[in-house]
Design a protein around this motif. Structure first.
Motif, short mmCIF file in Angstrom:
data_model
loop_
_atom_site.label_atom_id
_atom_site.label_comp_id
_atom_site.label_asym_id
_atom_site.label_seq_id
_atom_site.Cartn_x
_atom_site.Cartn_y
_atom_site.Cartn_z
N ILE A 1 -8.18 -11.10 9.58
CA ILE A 1 -6.33 -10.66 8.98
C ILE A 1 -5.85 -12.06 9.86
CG2 ILE A 1 -4.76 -9.02 10.69
CD1 ILE A 1 -6.96 -6.97 10.13
N THR A 2 -5.59 -12.60 9.38
CA THR A 2 -4.25 -13.46 9.49
C THR A 2 -2.89 -13.02 8.88
OG1 THR A 2 -4.26 -14.74 7.20
CG2 THR A 2 -5.96 -15.18 8.98
N SER A 3 -1.58 -14.03 9.79
CA SER A 3 -0.15 -13.52 9.40
C SER A 3 -0.49 -13.87 7.49
CB SER A 3 0.22 -14.22 9.78
OG SER A 3 0.88 -14.32 11.45
N ASP A 4 -0.59 -14.33 7.09
CA ASP A 4 -0.57 -14.96 5.58
C ASP A 4 -1.52 -13.80 5.06
OD1 ASP A 4 -0.58 -17.08 3.86
OD2 ASP A 4 -1.94 -17.05 3.10
N ALA A 5 -2.65 -13.11 5.02
CA ALA A 5 -3.17 -12.46 4.54
C ALA A 5 -2.31 -10.92 4.51
CB ALA A 5 -4.45 -12.19 5.26
N ILE A 6 -1.64 -10.71 6.46
CA ILE A 6 -0.56 -9.99 5.74
C ILE A 6 0.62 -9.91 5.40
CG2 ILE A 6 0.88 -8.31 8.06
CD1 ILE A 6 -1.38 -9.24 9.96
N LEU A 7 1.00 -10.61 5.18
CA LEU A 7 2.58 -11.33 4.24
C LEU A 7 2.03 -10.95 3.07
CD1 LEU A 7 4.08 -13.98 5.69
CD2 LEU A 7 4.40 -11.83 6.49
N ARG A 8 0.71 -11.33 2.55
CA ARG A 8 0.28 -11.34 1.02
C ARG A 8 -0.18 -9.58 0.26
NH1 ARG A 8 -3.93 -13.60 -0.40
NH2 ARG A 8 -4.13 -14.75 1.50
N GLY A 9 0.06 -8.88 1.23
CA GLY A 9 -0.80 -7.45 1.62
C GLY A 9 -2.19 -7.16 0.95
N LYS A 10 -2.53 -8.32 1.81
CA LYS A 10 -4.57 -8.25 0.80
C LYS A 10 -4.67 -6.64 1.91
CE LYS A 10 -7.90 -10.96 1.29
NZ LYS A 10 -9.02 -12.86 1.60
N PHE A 11 -4.72 -6.34 2.10
CA PHE A 11 -5.22 -4.77 3.19
C PHE A 11 -4.88 -4.09 2.94
CE2 PHE A 11 -5.95 -8.73 5.93
CZ PHE A 11 -7.40 -9.24 5.19
N ARG A 12 -5.50 -2.50 2.59
CA ARG A 12 -4.52 -1.68 3.27
C ARG A 12 -5.39 -0.50 4.34
NH1 ARG A 12 -6.74 1.59 -2.22
NH2 ARG A 12 -5.13 3.31 -1.23
N PRO A 13 -4.64 0.01 4.95
CA PRO A 13 -4.71 0.56 6.13
C PRO A 13 -5.97 1.58 6.21
CG PRO A 13 -2.87 1.97 5.31
CD PRO A 13 -3.00 0.20 4.42
N CYS A 14 -6.79 1.67 7.34
CA CYS A 14 -7.91 2.27 7.25
C CYS A 14 -7.83 3.81 7.51
CB CYS A 14 -9.25 2.01 7.88
SG CYS A 14 -8.67 1.49 9.25
N LEU A 15 -9.02 5.11 7.71
CA LEU A 15 -8.33 5.82 8.16
C LEU A 15 -8.04 6.25 9.98
CD1 LEU A 15 -8.88 9.14 7.99
CD2 LEU A 15 -11.19 8.89 8.53
N LYS A 16 -8.59 4.92 10.02
CA LYS A 16 -8.54 4.96 11.93
C LYS A 16 -6.95 4.64 12.07
CE LYS A 16 -12.71 3.58 13.99
NZ LYS A 16 -13.24 2.70 14.76
N PHE A 17 -6.20 3.88 11.20
CA PHE A 17 -4.82 4.04 11.21
C PHE A 17 -4.00 5.29 11.54
CE2 PHE A 17 -0.62 3.55 8.74
CZ PHE A 17 0.04 2.91 9.84
#
Length: 598
Positions: free
Chosen positions: A155-171
């Motif tokens: 996880i990096t700031s750049d990856a977050i801005l590009r919306g690379k990830f989706r939240p998992c069940l723990k979130f």
């Protein structure tokens, strides 16, 4: 000294013991909560041992030990030494992945997790923990207090801005703050990590108090389930502070020297630390033929270790600087942190070695042992002379009845029973320990000055605190000998030494022979005084039972007690038998009736 004699002097402390064969090889390393009890088990009842253990015992030619602070420290030091020596009779551990660490990664959004593998890649490690349950409880506590990520995503700031990830069940269930989708800022996440690091470094005391307060508030509100939860969290944090100083994740490579010294001997301890773990421990003793400076003795110790183990580390920890410099080696005096903890552990081993040498000398050379103890006592309380003649006073009474006092005398560290004296209190009425002490001390030394003024003791010990000591000082001062003797008090509650003119008590090491000598003379004075007091009470009770009978004098009383053995048996004797023995029926009748009524 045989191995059996040597282990008989092992201390009652946690630590690690090592057995050597006739060629000097380490054949077994073991840990113990109580070194003395554990090692003695191998030799006291050998018939209870299994065949393999009996073979081990038959090969033991020497035994050594290292003391530590806790059982957890002993466990870790045993692990390190087994890996270092690979003893024949130990179960050898595979690698250094034995004890767990808590790792805080060096990522932009760090993870906190449990690991048995230390990788020096910028991550921070805390531990090791001798009990994995404690470490797991800490991870669970952190997860509840600060819902951190547990995934392996980069996880990096750049990856977050590009919306690379989706939240998992723990979130979605509240077990993660969702840093992967920007649900928590980098600053807030970093703040949570630093609070965790602060607790892991020992800054969790405020958190402990916080949970204690919440536990009390919940219990007062009858919310016992939440109170129990707070209690468990509090206890988990408290257990965290039991982690060991035997190892450190800081990857230290250094050597540690410590030294304790008296007039004719010095005792040193050497620890070698590699990769943050203690891998060698050595105790050495030096006999000083002439007076040497501490710095010179430490230099000799360093040279001896270097000849045995080769080149020293680039960093060497010492309690004070030696009088030599070694190229490529920097001597440092630590003041805090892991380095100070290692030096303190080494100093403890050196002091224990000195005490052990004294205990050995008690058996092999009693006179020299007593002289060493007297020297230790002299130095501890700041005397100029050696206390070869010591006297101790103790008062004894029960609610002011039969008040007595005792004075016991030690010469050359041994009881001189022919010089013991008992005193009946003459001028004090009632239970007044202070005035009684002044009377007895005054009587004792007034008579000594009259009969043998050259036999004054070097040290006078008063069984009691500041009050008794002050009245004894007044008596000594009135006799004009205050500058010729040393006067101290020994209080029972904390075994503190009270000195004249010093507002602060002196606390001697609980294991020191000097304190044990003071306790011995104090206990002997108490025993001697209480025996005298009991005898007086017994005589008073006998007198009140028989002497009050009209016609019974001292000789008749003695005859009756010699014949029957006690007043109770006189009372139980048949009247005819009593009359026949006394030859006086009337007197026998009086005794029989009065004792029966009482």
């Amino acid at each position: 000294m045989t191995v059996r004699e040597k282990i008989a002097l092992f201390p009652h402390s946690p630590g690690v013991y090592r057995y050597y064969d006739s060629e000097g090889n380490v054949i077994y390393v073991g840990k113990a909560k109580d070194l003395h009890k554990r090692v003695a088990q191998y030799f006291v009842s050998p018939e209870r041992l299994n065949r393999k253990t009996r073979i081990l015992v038959s090969k033991i030619a020497d035994a050594q030990y290292s003391v530590v602070s806790t059982e957890a420290d002993a466990l870790l030091l045993e692990n390190n030494l087994i890996k270092q020596y690979k003893p024949r009779y130990n179960i050898l551990l595979k690698d250094s992945k034995t004890y767990p660490w808590i790792c805080v990664t060096a990522d932009e959004y760090p993870k906190v997790f449990l690991t048995r593998r230390v990788v020096h890649n910028g991550s921070r490690y805390f531990g090791p923990y001798s009990n994995v349950i404690h470490a797991r409880n800490l991870i669970e506590l952190f997860s509840e207090l600060y819902p951190l990520r547990t995934c392996n995503l980069k996880i990096t700031s750049d990856a977050i801005l590009r919306g690379k990830f989706r939240p998992c069940l723990k979130f979605h269930i509240g077990r993660c703050r969702g840093c992967c989708v920007g649900a928590i800022s980098r600053e807030e996440y970093a703040s949570n990590i630093e609070e965790i690091v602060s607790m892991l470094k020992g800054g969790g005391r405020q958190m402990i108090q916080h949970y204690r307060n919440r536990m009390l508030e919940a219990s007062q509100a009858l919310d016992f389930e939440y109170a129990q939860l707070c209690k468990e969290k509090m206890q988990t944090l408290e257990k965290h502070y039991s982690k060991s100083v035997i190892s450190s994740a800081s990857n230290l490579d250094l050597d540690v020297f410590s030294l304790v010294k008296d007039e004719s001997e010095a005792f040193g301890n050497f620890l070698r630390v590699r990769g943050g773990c203690i891998v060698q421990s050595l105790n050495l003793g030096f006999r000083l033929n002439i007076e040497e400076e501490d710095t010179a003795v430490l230099s000799a110790f360093v040279a001896e270790v270097e000849s045995k183990f080769g080149t020293l580390s680039a960093e060497v920890l010492v309690p004070f600087l030696p009088d030599v410099e070694i190229d490529g080696t920097q001597f440092r005096i630590p003041v805090k942190g892991d380095r100070l903890a290692l030096l303190e552990l080494s100093m403890r081993n050196a002091r224990e070695q000195r005490q052990n040498a004294l205990r050995q000398r008690e058996h092999t050379d009693p006179d020299e042992f007593r002289r060493k103890v007297l020297e230790e006592l002299r130095d501890a309380i700041g005397m100029k002379e050696l206390p070869v003649h010591m006297e101790c006073f103790d008062n004894s009474n029960i609610q002011g009845t039969n008040p007595v006092a005792s004075c016991v005398v030690f010469r050359d560290g041994k009881p001189a029973k022919s010089d013991y004296r008992r005193f009946r209190i003459k001028t004090v009425i009632g239970a007044n320990d202070y005035a009684s002490m002044k009377e007895v001390v005054n009587r004792r030394y007034a008579r000594m000055l009259e009969e043998n003024p050259g036999d004054l003791p070097q040290l006078i010990v008063i069984d009691g605190g500041k009050g008794q000591l002050e009245f004894a000082r007044q008596a000594i001062s009135e006799l004009g000998i205050l500058d010729r003797v040393t006067l101290i008090g020994l209080a029972k509650r904390l075994e503190e030494v009270i000195r004249i003119g010093d507002p602060y008590p002196l606390f001697l090491d609980r294991n020191s022979q000097a304190l044990k000598l003071l306790q011995q003379i104090r206990d002997e004075a108490h025993r001697f005084g209480i025996t005298f007091h009991r005898n007086l009470r017994s005589k008073a009770q006998i007198s009140s039972a028989l002497r009050e009978i009209k016609g019974v004098g001292e000789k008749t009383e003695q005859r009756l007690l010699m014949h029957y053995g006690s007043v109770a048996r006189v009372a139980a004797a048949p009247l005819e038998d009593l009359a026949s023995f006394l030859g006086n029926g009337t007197l026998a009748e009086k005794i029989h009736e009065q004792l029966k009524d009482s």
